[in-house]
Motif scaffolding. Structure first.
Motif, short mmCIF file in Angstrom:
data_model
loop_
_atom_site.label_atom_id
_atom_site.label_comp_id
_atom_site.label_asym_id
_atom_site.label_seq_id
_atom_site.Cartn_x
_atom_site.Cartn_y
_atom_site.Cartn_z
N ASN A 1 8.26 -9.09 -8.20
CA ASN A 1 7.60 -7.28 -9.45
C ASN A 1 9.72 -6.92 -9.11
N LYS A 2 10.30 -6.78 -10.05
CA LYS A 2 11.04 -5.75 -10.20
C LYS A 2 10.93 -4.49 -9.98
N GLU A 3 10.00 -3.75 -10.56
CA GLU A 3 9.22 -2.39 -10.70
C GLU A 3 9.15 -2.21 -9.01
N VAL A 4 8.06 -2.83 -8.57
CA VAL A 4 7.87 -3.21 -7.00
C VAL A 4 9.02 -2.62 -6.72
N LYS A 5 9.90 -3.75 -6.16
CA LYS A 5 11.30 -4.34 -5.28
C LYS A 5 12.06 -2.98 -5.87
N GLY A 6 12.62 -2.11 -6.68
CA GLY A 6 12.78 -1.17 -6.97
C GLY A 6 12.41 0.23 -6.68
N ALA A 7 10.86 0.20 -6.56
CA ALA A 7 10.55 1.32 -5.85
C ALA A 7 10.04 1.21 -4.72
N LEU A 8 10.42 0.01 -4.09
CA LEU A 8 10.44 -0.59 -2.04
C LEU A 8 11.79 0.80 -1.88
N ARG A 9 12.84 0.29 -2.25
CA ARG A 9 13.98 0.90 -2.66
C ARG A 9 14.42 2.03 -2.47
N ARG A 10 13.83 2.63 -3.61
CA ARG A 10 13.76 4.47 -3.02
C ARG A 10 13.11 5.20 -2.46
N THR A 11 11.48 4.44 -1.33
CA THR A 11 11.29 5.26 -0.78
C THR A 11 11.55 5.13 0.17
N ILE B 1 0.94 -1.40 0.03
CA ILE B 1 -0.15 -0.43 -0.42
C ILE B 1 0.15 1.08 0.11
N LEU B 2 2.06 1.22 1.09
CA LEU B 2 3.40 2.50 1.25
C LEU B 2 3.35 2.08 -0.21
N VAL B 3 4.19 1.61 -0.78
CA VAL B 3 4.72 2.14 -2.31
C VAL B 3 4.01 2.31 -3.56
N THR B 4 2.88 1.62 -3.74
CA THR B 4 1.96 1.86 -4.97
C THR B 4 1.25 3.24 -4.58
N SER B 5 1.41 3.80 -3.43
CA SER B 5 0.52 4.73 -3.64
C SER B 5 1.56 6.33 -3.32
N ILE B 6 2.55 6.05 -2.63
CA ILE B 6 3.64 6.84 -2.98
C ILE B 6 4.82 6.97 -3.94
N ASP B 7 4.81 6.29 -4.77
CA ASP B 7 6.25 5.85 -6.11
C ASP B 7 5.16 6.27 -7.43
N PRO B 8 5.60 7.92 -7.83
CA PRO B 8 4.23 7.54 -9.54
C PRO B 8 4.28 6.48 -9.95
N SER B 9 5.56 5.85 -10.20
CA SER B 9 5.78 5.07 -11.74
C SER B 9 4.88 4.10 -11.24
N LEU B 10 4.35 3.46 -10.24
CA LEU B 10 3.56 2.52 -10.27
C LEU B 10 1.62 2.91 -10.12
N ARG C 1 -0.12 2.70 -11.63
CA ARG C 1 -1.15 2.14 -13.17
C ARG C 1 -2.30 0.72 -12.40
N PRO C 2 -2.88 0.72 -13.71
CA PRO C 2 -3.74 -0.21 -13.18
C PRO C 2 -3.24 -1.53 -12.64
N MET C 3 -1.87 -2.47 -13.08
CA MET C 3 -1.79 -3.39 -13.50
C MET C 3 -0.37 -3.22 -11.11
N TYR C 4 -0.75 -1.98 -11.24
CA TYR C 4 -0.79 -1.49 -9.14
C TYR C 4 -1.81 -1.55 -9.03
N PHE C 5 -2.61 -0.52 -9.53
CA PHE C 5 -3.71 -0.28 -8.20
C PHE C 5 -4.79 -1.35 -7.97
N PHE C 6 -4.69 -2.20 -8.72
CA PHE C 6 -5.84 -3.20 -8.30
C PHE C 6 -4.92 -4.65 -6.93
N PRO C 7 -3.48 -4.89 -6.78
CA PRO C 7 -2.92 -4.92 -6.38
C PRO C 7 -3.19 -4.34 -4.97
N GLN C 8 -2.76 -2.98 -4.24
CA GLN C 8 -3.00 -2.45 -3.66
C GLN C 8 -3.91 -2.38 -2.58
#
Length: 316
Positions: free
Chosen positions: A294-304, A46-55, A57-64
């Motif tokens: 997911n690589k994008e999620v892990k990258g966003a998590l590291r950035r956050t 929830i935190l990562v998909t809310s904060i990171d603008p790159s996520l 997208r629908p692909m990550y909106f539904f997992p949130q």
């Protein structure tokens, strides 16, 4: 007439795993660890998909949304189960039992519908890729998610009101670790056949019909993927929907095993173990299966995490 007027029972006893007294503490430690992982993993999603603008997208909106549902789903059941494992007094009030059944039905129904919305998202992404941005726009995503959440209200309201308008004259021992409909009906001092028929209809409509839509979606998805000319394209397409397919298999497999088998097929202890799969284990695995690998999620998590650490360092 008020739904509380017919009952002489004012509280229930959740039997849980009380027939295994030597396992109470080990089970408590195991479930506490699982619950901690579940909350941490889903909150991170929830935190990562809310904060990171790159996520965004629908692909990550539904997992949130799924992560939010999983937190609510486990919050209804697990804390009370943990308390019951440690205490000899396993009592739950009449109102508490009704509330537990209500929110369990609400979150369970909403998750069934949300998994269907996610299947539709994967269907559009693979079978209608060129129109994907137009079909799965922000408004459509909110409508699908909102409809999924709303679907839980009528099911939960009708089921809870109907069950707890039945007379409960005793005994009051619920042979489960939470107030589920089948063990509650066993305690009712009235004919429950009409309710069971209506409950079956609701189950077919809100659980099996969404499951059927998911199956149809994946039939089209698989057909489209097999027609792709390149092996790399087929592999990439399969990888985008494999996580959702695993989550659906875990959730529906255990739920169907629990609610769609003859009453005599499983012993009460076996039913409890199967219930644990979709109430405790699946919510823990979902963040790992669906997002955290997911690589994008892990990258966003590291950035956050890096941003938060930098802010703390600057304040020191």
């Amino acid at each position: 007439m008020s739904m509380w007027n017919h009952t002489t029972v004012t509280e229930f006893i959740l039997m849980g795993f009380s027939n295994h007294p030597n396992l109470q503490v080990p089970l408590f430690l195991i479930f506490l660890g699982v619950y901690t992982i579940t909350l941490t993993g889903n909150m991170l999603i929830i935190l990562v998909t809310s904060i990171d603008p790159s996520l965004h997208r629908p692909m990550y909106f539904f997992p949130q949304n799924l992560a939010t549902l999983e937190i609510g789903f486990t919050l209804v059941i697990v804390p009370k189960m943990l308390v019951s494992l440690l205490m000899k007094n396993k009592i739950i009030s009449f109102a508490g039992c009704a509330s537990q059944l209500y929110f369990f039905s609400f979150f369970g129904t909403a998750e069934c519908c949300l998994l269907t919305a996610m299947a539709y998202d994967r269907y559009v992404a693979i079978c209608n890729l060129l129109r994907y941005p137009d079909i799965m726009n922000r408004r459509a995503c909110f409508q699908l998610a909102g409809a999924s959440w709303f679907s839980g209200f009528p099911v939960a309201t009708v089921q809870m009101t109907w069950i707890f308008s039945l007379p409960f004259c005793g005994p009051n021992q619920v042979n489960h670790f939470f107030c589920d409909a089948p063990p509650m009906l066993e305690l009712a001092c009235a004919d429950t056949s009409l309710f069971e028929i209506e409950a079956l209809r609701a189950t077919l409509l809100f659980i099996m019909f969404p499951f059927l839509l998911i199956l149809v979606s994946y039939m089209w998805i698989i057909t489209t993927i097999l027609r792709m000319p390149s092996e790399e394209g087929r592999h990439k397409a399969f990888s985008t929907c494999s996580s959702h397919l695993v989550v659906v298999t875990l959730f529906y497999g255990s739920a169907i095993s629990t609610y769609f088998r003859p009453k005599s097929s499983y012993s009460p202890d076996t039913k409890k173990l199967v219930s644990l799969t979709y109430m405790v284990i699946t919510p823990m695995l979902n963040p790992i299966i669906y997002s955290l690998r997911n690589k994008e999620v892990k990258g966003a998590l590291r950035r956050t995490l890096c941003i938060k650490m930098c802010i703390k360092i600057e304040k020191m």
